[in-house]
Design a protein around this motif. Structure first.
Motif, PDB file in Angstrom:
ATOM      1  N   PHE A  12      38.639 -34.599  -7.990  1.00 41.31           N
ATOM      2  CA  PHE A  12      38.426 -33.952  -9.289  1.00 41.31           C
ATOM      3  C   PHE A  12      38.803 -32.473  -9.226  1.00 41.31           C
ATOM      4  CE2 PHE A  12      35.501 -31.518 -12.057  1.00 41.31           C
ATOM      5  CZ  PHE A  12      35.951 -31.962 -13.290  1.00 41.31           C
ATOM      6  N   GLN A  13      38.454 -31.803  -8.126  1.00 36.37           N
ATOM      7  CA  GLN A  13      38.798 -30.401  -7.964  1.00 36.37           C
ATOM      8  C   GLN A  13      40.292 -30.210  -7.715  1.00 36.37           C
ATOM      9  OE1 GLN A  13      36.725 -27.682  -8.210  1.00 36.37           O
ATOM     10  NE2 GLN A  13      35.125 -29.076  -8.911  1.00 36.37           N
ATOM     11  N   ASN A  14      40.912 -31.218  -7.101  1.00 38.15           N
ATOM     12  CA  ASN A  14      42.339 -31.125  -6.789  1.00 38.15           C
ATOM     13  C   ASN A  14      43.172 -31.043  -8.056  1.00 38.15           C
ATOM     14  OD1 ASN A  14      44.797 -31.187  -5.482  1.00 38.15           O
ATOM     15  ND2 ASN A  14      44.740 -33.391  -5.132  1.00 38.15           N
ATOM     16  N   GLY A  15      42.917 -31.931  -8.993  1.00 41.89           N
ATOM     17  CA  GLY A  15      43.586 -31.867 -10.291  1.00 41.89           C
ATOM     18  C   GLY A  15      45.065 -32.196 -10.259  1.00 41.89           C
ATOM     19  N   SER A  16      45.522 -32.966  -9.279  1.00 44.09           N
ATOM     20  CA  SER A  16      46.932 -33.353  -9.247  1.00 44.09           C
ATOM     21  C   SER A  16      47.172 -34.532 -10.185  1.00 44.09           C
ATOM     22  CB  SER A  16      47.335 -33.725  -7.815  1.00 44.09           C
ATOM     23  OG  SER A  16      46.700 -34.924  -7.420  1.00 44.09           O
ATOM     24  N   SER A  17      48.434 -34.903 -10.331  1.00 43.86           N
ATOM     25  CA  SER A  17      48.771 -36.005 -11.222  1.00 43.86           C
ATOM     26  C   SER A  17      48.263 -37.344 -10.698  1.00 43.86           C
ATOM     27  CB  SER A  17      50.294 -36.068 -11.408  1.00 43.86           C
ATOM     28  OG  SER A  17      50.939 -36.223 -10.146  1.00 43.86           O
TER      29      SER A  17
END
Length: 336
Positions: A294-299
């Motif tokens: 969730f913190q990463n926020g990649s596709s």
């Protein structure tokens, strides 16, 4: 009762010298029984399969219509691809770990390295699943060790039951998010070693699971113990059974179904609580995996989170089936 039994026996006995009336249905025999059995099993298997397929089809149709900050909601195909990618990452991590230890052994043998070091690579998804299972197992065992004796005492003593009932009703609805700061401060003050046997985050998560999951087992154990036939307890007094013998031969066999029902509920609650506890305690399990993605926020993060949700649900289902199987094995001869 005697007359009713006689009539039932007369109707159930095979009539001698009489042929069944025309049009009477006969029980299926031979291949007919096999076909009926397969038809029943087919319905039991086909209905869940159709339900799952319908859900997947609806998911695939509606997912592209839902927009998020990371793009469209992933469908079943994208989630399955990320599941396969996580498995390949686990394989690559194992290969890197094996290569690290092989090179380290060679350096130690050659005398260029004095001591061995542990592999410090990041945990993979399967490693985090293992950590979560270990954490919930420790929390569940601790909860059971506390809840069963207290529940037995509450069921056998109305005075003790009345004394602890207000505490149970107050503690039972407390959220794991409320327990977590208290447990974190207590564990941090207790574990002061630089290299403890168990990591602080692991202990914190396990204790939070214990505090939130022990209540179903405690309550069901108390109810099962209190509902024991009083004649059995009177027999124990007549036979002058000791406390241990009364518990093992009378109380526990009678209360066993209630105890296992409570344990099944506790394990389900513990598994749900664990994910939230791992998120905040940063225990390297499934909860931390979801939070990191969730913190990463990649596709790819949303598809990975959805895959983790499916895995969490499947593990919870398998844990419940495991407890049900264990209950059937243990309580097979529980009758007194």
């Amino acid at each position: 009762m005697i007359e009713e039994t006689s009539v039932a026996s007369e109707h159930s006995a095979p009539s001698q010298g009489k042929t069944p009336p025309p049009g009477a249905a006969s029980a299926p025999q031979g291949p007919g029984k096999v076909q009926a059995f397969l038809a029943g099993k087919g319905k039991a298997i086909l209905a869940p399969v159709l339900g799952v397929l319908a859900f997947i089809g609806l998911w695939a149709a509606l997912a592209p219509m839902v927009d998020t900050s990371l793009g469209a909601l992933p469908g079943p195909v994208e989630v399955a691809e990320q599941g396969a990618a996580l498995f390949h990452e686990w394989q690559a991590s194992n290969e890197a770990k094996a290569a690290f230890y092989e090179a380290q052994d060679a350096r130690i043998a050659a005398g260029t390295q004095a001591m061995a070091f542990d592999y410090a690579g990041p945990p993979t998804f399967l490693d985090q699943v293992t950590t979560s299972l270990e954490t919930v197992a420790l929390g569940f065992v601790l909860a059971t060790l506390v809840a069963v004796p207290v529940g037995l005492a509450a069921g056998l003593s109305p005075l003790f039951n009345a004394a602890i009932n207000p505490l149970i009703q107050i503690m039972k609805p407390v959220s794991p998010l409320a327990w977590l700061p208290i447990v974190t401060m207590v564990v941090s003050a207790t574990i002061t070693s630089a290299d403890p046997l168990l990591a602080k985050s692991f202990v914190i998560s396990a204790i939070v699971v214990t505090l939130c999951s022990l209540w179903p087992t405690l309550i069901n154990t108390a109810v099962g113990t209190a509902s024991i036939d009083k004649d059995l307890l009177n027999v124990g007094r007549v036979l002058k059974l000791g406390t241990f013998q009364k518990l093992t031969k009378l109380v526990l066999p009678s209360a066993l179904p209630y105890i296992f029902t409570g344990m099944r509920l506790s394990l389900g609650v513990g598994w749900m609580v664990l994910i939230a506890a791992e998120m905040l305690a940063q225990n390297p399990g499934l909860g931390k995996f979801v939070w990191d993605e969730f913190q990463n926020g990649s596709s790819q993060s949303l598809a990975r989170i959805m895959f983790a949700v499916i895995v969490i649900g499947l593990i919870g289902f398998l844990l419940d089936r495991l407890m049900m199987t264990l209950q059937n094995l243990v309580s097979r001869n529980h009758a007194i």
